[in-house]
Design an enzyme around this catalytic site. Structure first.
Site, mmCIF file in Angstrom:
data_model
loop_
_atom_site.group_PDB
_atom_site.id
_atom_site.type_symbol
_atom_site.label_atom_id
_atom_site.label_comp_id
_atom_site.label_asym_id
_atom_site.label_seq_id
_atom_site.Cartn_x
_atom_site.Cartn_y
_atom_site.Cartn_z
ATOM 1 C CB SER A 89 2.188 0.263 -4.297
ATOM 2 O OG SER A 89 0.933 -0.114 -3.780
ATOM 3 C CG HIS A 112 -1.841 1.209 1.232
ATOM 4 N ND1 HIS A 112 -2.940 1.306 0.409
ATOM 5 C CD2 HIS A 112 -1.809 2.369 1.955
ATOM 6 C CE1 HIS A 112 -3.554 2.458 0.621
ATOM 7 N NE2 HIS A 112 -2.879 3.126 1.553
ATOM 8 C CB SER A 113 1.023 4.283 0.253
ATOM 9 O OG SER A 113 1.381 5.624 0.058
ATOM 10 C CG MET A 114 7.332 3.423 0.802
ATOM 11 S SD MET A 114 8.229 3.955 2.300
ATOM 12 C CE MET A 114 7.743 2.646 3.444
ATOM 13 C CB SER A 136 -3.191 -1.065 -2.164
ATOM 14 O OG SER A 136 -4.119 -0.372 -1.373
#
Length: 247
Positions: free
Chosen positions: A82, A78-80, A106
């Site tokens: 990803s 998720h975020s970083m 994500s």
């Protein structure tokens, strides 16, 4: 005997392996959840923070390498997380290692479309924390606890620094697996999110959940259910095909 498919989970900036602790009860027994701990937090709080993004990716490679025993696996970030899982999957290809069955990206724009309107890691503490509050991913108690702030602020700032200094390098091959993108309905940048599909030679899909950047907390059970069901369909297909480790 069937071996479980391994799901490696990579946290967002400021997060840790504990960020996925609630997921443990929501996955079928044929899926093994493996949250990966980043340096400088959680069980690794005594380790040094990363100097740059490449160092983080190399560290994650060392962590997952012992798990690459021929059993199928998938990545979720998720975020970083990803971007970390993206670069880690690319490193697996470069090293001729086994690659994931599926990649879940994500809360993140495709790496070649990331735009830095503001470098948060360069802000003073007050401005930096105001930006963190806007993301609504940090419990309000955190901002009232001086000890927690003193401990986590350097971690948060360093994570933002390595992400904001990350530079995408052209990828000359596409992933040999499908990609699933998860996105919050209140987040902007859908055009950039759609660009993830260019990195696979198979299928890509986008699933939108209610909420902003941290929809994975507010909709945690629904997110986990979507991932669980998707992986179960892969496992089922492999059993029907008589693939090793599943039949």
């Amino acid at each position: 005997m069937m071996k479980p498919l391994k799901l490696f989970c990579f946290p967002y900036a400021g997060g840790s392996a504990y960020s996925y602790n609630d997921w443990n009860g929501w996955f079928h027994k044929s899926i093994q959840l493996i949250p990966i701990e980043l340096s400088g937090r959680g069980s690794r709080f005594e380790d040094s923070l990363y100097d740059n993004f490449d160092e983080a990716v190399q560290d994650l490679y060392v962590q997952i390498k012992p798990h690459l025993d021929g059993t199928p696996f998938a990545f979720f970030g998720h975020s970083m997380g990803s971007l970390l899982s993206f670069e880690l999957a690319r490193l697996l290809i470069q090293n001729n290692d086994r690659t994931p069955e599926l990649l879940f990206f994500s809360g993140c724009t495709a790496p070649h479309k990331v735009k830095r309107e503001k470098l948060l890691h360069t802000l003073d503490d007050r401005e930096f924390l105001e930006e963190i509050k806007k993301m609504e991913g940090t419990p309000s108690d955190f901002f009232q606890n001086d000890e927690l702030m003193a401990f986590y602020l350097p971690i948060l700032r360093n994570d933002f620094r390595i992400v904001e200094q990350y530079v995408y390098k052209e990828m000359d091959v596409r992933f040999p697996c499908s990609i699933m993108i998860l996105h919050g309905s209140e987040e902007k940048g859908m055009e950039g999110v759609k660009e993830w599909g260019k990195f696979t030679c198979k299928r890509s899909s986008i699933h939108v959940f209610p909420g902003g950047h941290f929809f994975i907390h507010k909709e945690a059970q629904q997110v986990a259910r979507r991932i669980n069901n998707t992986l179960l369909s892969i496992i089922s297909a492999k059993i029907q095909q008589g693939v090793n480790n599943y039949a």
